[in-house]
Design a protein around this motif. Sequence first.
Motif, PDB file in Angstrom:
ATOM      1  N   LEU A   8      15.720  12.552  45.047  1.00 37.16           N
ATOM      2  CA  LEU A   8      16.149  12.452  43.659  1.00 37.16           C
ATOM      3  C   LEU A   8      17.601  12.877  43.560  1.00 37.16           C
ATOM      4  O   LEU A   8      18.000  13.858  44.186  1.00 37.16           O
ATOM      5  CB  LEU A   8      15.344  13.410  42.774  1.00 37.16           C
ATOM      6  CG  LEU A   8      13.922  13.061  42.431  1.00 37.16           C
ATOM      7  CD1 LEU A   8      13.243  14.263  41.782  1.00 37.16           C
ATOM      8  CD2 LEU A   8      13.881  11.866  41.504  1.00 37.16           C
ATOM      9  N   ASP A  25      14.177  16.870  47.000  1.00 37.10           N
ATOM     10  CA  ASP A  25      12.900  16.179  47.187  1.00 37.10           C
ATOM     11  C   ASP A  25      12.116  16.109  45.884  1.00 37.10           C
ATOM     12  O   ASP A  25      11.443  15.129  45.615  1.00 37.10           O
ATOM     13  CB  ASP A  25      12.049  16.899  48.244  1.00 37.10           C
ATOM     14  CG  ASP A  25      12.726  16.916  49.602  1.00 37.10           C
ATOM     15  OD1 ASP A  25      13.414  15.927  49.933  1.00 37.10           O
ATOM     16  OD2 ASP A  25      12.580  17.913  50.331  1.00 37.10           O
ATOM     17  N   TYR A  26      12.188  17.190  45.100  1.00 39.94           N
ATOM     18  CA  TYR A  26      11.539  17.202  43.791  1.00 39.94           C
ATOM     19  C   TYR A  26      12.117  18.317  42.934  1.00 39.94           C
ATOM     20  O   TYR A  26      12.830  19.192  43.416  1.00 39.94           O
ATOM     21  CB  TYR A  26      10.021  17.333  43.900  1.00 39.94           C
ATOM     22  CG  TYR A  26       9.513  18.642  44.462  1.00 39.94           C
ATOM     23  CD1 TYR A  26       9.353  19.763  43.649  1.00 39.94           C
ATOM     24  CD2 TYR A  26       9.173  18.761  45.807  1.00 39.94           C
ATOM     25  CE1 TYR A  26       8.881  20.965  44.167  1.00 39.94           C
ATOM     26  CE2 TYR A  26       8.699  19.953  46.327  1.00 39.94           C
ATOM     27  CZ  TYR A  26       8.554  21.047  45.494  1.00 39.94           C
ATOM     28  OH  TYR A  26       8.088  22.240  46.003  1.00 39.94           O
ATOM     29  N   GLY A  37       6.439  18.448  37.070  1.00 45.29           N
ATOM     30  CA  GLY A  37       7.006  18.202  38.386  1.00 45.29           C
ATOM     31  C   GLY A  37       7.452  16.758  38.491  1.00 45.29           C
ATOM     32  O   GLY A  37       6.730  15.851  38.085  1.00 45.29           O
ATOM     33  N   ILE A  38       8.633  16.551  39.049  1.00 46.05           N
ATOM     34  CA  ILE A  38       9.213  15.217  39.155  1.00 46.05           C
ATOM     35  C   ILE A  38       9.549  14.942  40.613  1.00 46.05           C
ATOM     36  O   ILE A  38      10.242  15.720  41.257  1.00 46.05           O
ATOM     37  CB  ILE A  38      10.508  15.095  38.316  1.00 46.05           C
ATOM     38  CG1 ILE A  38      10.296  15.554  36.875  1.00 46.05           C
ATOM     39  CG2 ILE A  38      11.072  13.695  38.405  1.00 46.05           C
ATOM     40  CD1 ILE A  38       9.370  14.708  36.061  1.00 46.05           C
ATOM     41  N   ALA A  39       9.060  13.823  41.121  1.00 46.12           N
ATOM     42  CA  ALA A  39       9.359  13.362  42.475  1.00 46.12           C
ATOM     43  C   ALA A  39      10.018  11.988  42.371  1.00 46.12           C
ATOM     44  O   ALA A  39       9.972  11.351  41.312  1.00 46.12           O
ATOM     45  CB  ALA A  39       8.067  13.281  43.290  1.00 46.12           C
ATOM     46  N   HIS A  42       9.311   8.694  39.861  1.00 45.42           N
ATOM     47  CA  HIS A  42       8.612   9.113  38.648  1.00 45.42           C
ATOM     48  C   HIS A  42       8.965   8.168  37.504  1.00 45.42           C
ATOM     49  O   HIS A  42      10.074   7.662  37.416  1.00 45.42           O
ATOM     50  CB  HIS A  42       9.031  10.543  38.275  1.00 45.42           C
ATOM     51  CG  HIS A  42       8.147  11.202  37.270  1.00 45.42           C
ATOM     52  ND1 HIS A  42       8.205  10.910  35.936  1.00 45.42           N
ATOM     53  CD2 HIS A  42       7.188  12.146  37.420  1.00 45.42           C
ATOM     54  CE1 HIS A  42       7.325  11.655  35.291  1.00 45.42           C
ATOM     55  NE2 HIS A  42       6.688  12.405  36.169  1.00 45.42           N
TER      56      HIS A  42
END
Length: 144
Positions: A8, A25-26, A37-39, A42
């Motif tokens: 990201l 990574d997140y 949580g964002i990966a 998303h």
Amino acid sequence: MSETTTKLRIDIVSAENEVFSGEADYIVAMGEAGEVGIAPGHMPLLAKLKPGEIRLRTGSTEDSFYVSSGILEVQPHLVTVLADTVARAADLDELAAIQAKERAEKALADKKSEIDFTKANAALAEAVAQLRLISKLRDQIKHS
């Protein structure tokens, strides 16, 4: 898939400065509805942030930041945090947070004063969030 699509792009900024700009990574942030949580990949999202921690993970490294409030904007490979106030967690001033908490509690307890209860409650929430993050970091250092 190329390496750039597994990360990201993250920008964390306030009105005063840009605190972080890079890849991770997140990211995990405290939204009004709870932790999010964002990966990479998303779905797009726009969320209001409440006072608390933002964590970024890149490999085995985790960075931690404090935000007072703000907006989290998510695109598939880009996350932007627009914060009212943001600081690296390690830079938080515990004494200042304790004093801010005490001032807010005193203002809320003084029924005779002409204070803005919304502002006092917001100040209290920010101070408590900072102290919680400072305590968490202290515990992590003890156990590492």
